[in-house]
Design an enzyme around this catalytic site. Structure first.
Site, PDB file in Angstrom:
ATOM      1  N   GLY A  30       0.922  -1.248  -0.130  1.00 41.74           N
ATOM      2  CA  GLY A  30       0.023   0.221  -0.138  1.00 41.74           C
ATOM      3  C   GLY A  30       0.961   1.262  -0.166  1.00 41.74           C
ATOM      4  O   GLY A  30       1.933   1.053  -0.618  1.00 41.74           O
ATOM      5  N   CYS A  31       0.456   2.095   0.768  1.00 47.20           N
ATOM      6  CA  CYS A  31       1.181   3.559   0.677  1.00 47.20           C
ATOM      7  C   CYS A  31       2.785   3.230   1.123  1.00 47.20           C
ATOM      8  O   CYS A  31       3.007   2.624   2.330  1.00 47.20           O
ATOM      9  CB  CYS A  31       0.550   4.500   1.700  1.00 47.20           C
ATOM     10  SG  CYS A  31       1.469   6.060   2.006  1.00 47.20           S
ATOM     11  N   PHE A  32       3.529   3.678   0.416  1.00 44.31           N
ATOM     12  CA  PHE A  32       4.929   3.249   0.636  1.00 44.31           C
ATOM     13  C   PHE A  32       5.378   4.270   1.752  1.00 44.31           C
ATOM     14  O   PHE A  32       6.615   3.948   2.282  1.00 44.31           O
ATOM     15  CB  PHE A  32       5.965   3.515  -0.599  1.00 44.31           C
ATOM     16  CG  PHE A  32       5.794   4.698  -1.484  1.00 44.31           C
ATOM     17  CD1 PHE A  32       5.218   5.738  -1.180  1.00 44.31           C
ATOM     18  CD2 PHE A  32       6.194   4.478  -3.089  1.00 44.31           C
ATOM     19  CE1 PHE A  32       5.264   7.131  -1.990  1.00 44.31           C
ATOM     20  CE2 PHE A  32       5.834   5.496  -3.836  1.00 44.31           C
ATOM     21  CZ  PHE A  32       5.651   6.808  -3.377  1.00 44.31           C
ATOM     22  N   CYS A  34       4.208   4.650   4.662  1.00 48.52           N
ATOM     23  CA  CYS A  34       3.986   3.588   5.850  1.00 48.52           C
ATOM     24  C   CYS A  34       4.626   2.553   5.954  1.00 48.52           C
ATOM     25  O   CYS A  34       5.459   1.998   7.024  1.00 48.52           O
ATOM     26  CB  CYS A  34       2.541   3.422   5.886  1.00 48.52           C
ATOM     27  SG  CYS A  34       1.263   4.749   5.957  1.00 48.52           S
ATOM     28  N   TYR A 175      -2.667  11.221   8.038  1.00 47.24           N
ATOM     29  CA  TYR A 175      -3.081  10.380   7.006  1.00 47.24           C
ATOM     30  C   TYR A 175      -3.197   8.983   7.554  1.00 47.24           C
ATOM     31  O   TYR A 175      -4.238   7.961   7.200  1.00 47.24           O
ATOM     32  CB  TYR A 175      -2.077  10.444   5.721  1.00 47.24           C
ATOM     33  CG  TYR A 175      -2.151   9.302   4.986  1.00 47.24           C
ATOM     34  CD1 TYR A 175      -2.998   8.985   4.104  1.00 47.24           C
ATOM     35  CD2 TYR A 175      -0.839   8.279   5.253  1.00 47.24           C
ATOM     36  CE1 TYR A 175      -2.998   7.793   3.260  1.00 47.24           C
ATOM     37  CE2 TYR A 175      -1.214   6.902   4.206  1.00 47.24           C
ATOM     38  CZ  TYR A 175      -1.995   6.867   3.456  1.00 47.24           C
ATOM     39  OH  TYR A 175      -2.154   5.833   2.621  1.00 47.24           O
TER      40      TYR A 175
END
Length: 200
Positions: A30-32, A34, A175
């Site tokens: 997913g979001c890099f 994180c 976020y």
């Protein structure tokens, strides 16, 4: 003269040994931002770099990848000291920081670029990843849908994405919280959720 040669050889051997234990692993979770933040908290990881892997376009931009059509995943390349942490341990951690039963993205981020995957570089990495996946499925009690893909191409993301969690901590934490990442990981994995995640 002989003493000088021995010292020079010893110096070269020590440099070679230091380089030999440094390896790289690539994860799409997913979001890099994180994924990078999670892995940089792991002992033995010397660096985590946000980027793109798995697509058909060379040197893609963030806008191209998120727009779709390039086939890339958002990934993090993890540079690690194999004397401190093994590749298998990094894969074990990976499952417990993501939702590996979601094929449409991760958490609030939807779309192909946010899917999960383990990208392997060698036959040894592939074997370790497959063994880890089998163990994680047994621990989770569900079939893990995250693919293991052989692909050693890696394109570094734009500089503003690197270490985003330290450069913009307020935006990053907001976020991560509102996206529900840690809440879902804990809901799915319970006490097995990796303890390095940001949520308390």
């Amino acid at each position: 003269m002989r003493a000088f040669i021995y010292i020079a050889l010893a110096s070269l051997m020590s440099v070679g040994a230091a380089q030999a234990v440094e390896e790289r692993a690539t994860f799409a979770g997913g979001c890099f931002w994180c994924v990078e933040a999670d892995y940089e908290k792991v002992e033995g990881v010397t660096e985590a770099i946000s980027g793109y892997t798995g697509g058909t376009v060379e040197d893609p931009t963030y806008e191209q990848v998120t727009a779709g059509g390039t086939g890339h995943y958002e990934v993090v390349e993890v540079v690690f000291d194999n004397d401190v942490v093994s590749y298998r341990e990094l894969v074990d951690i990976f499952w417990r920081t993501v939702d590996p039963v979601d094929v449409g993205g991760q958490f609030c981020d939807r779309g192909n670029s946010y899917r999960t995957a383990v990208f392997t570089r060698t036959a040894d990495q592939e074997a370790a990843a497959l063994a880890s996946k089998e163990q994680a499925e047994a621990a989770l009690g569900q079939r893990i849908l995250t693919p293991i893909i052989e692909d050693d191409r890696f394109y570094k993301a734009e500089e503003y994405h690197q270490d985003y969690y330290t450069k913009n901590p307020i935006r990053y934490n907001f976020y991560r919280l509102t996206c529900g990442r840690d809440k879902r990981v804990k809901e799915l994995w319970g006490d097995q959720a990796y303890q390095g995640i940001d949520a308390k």
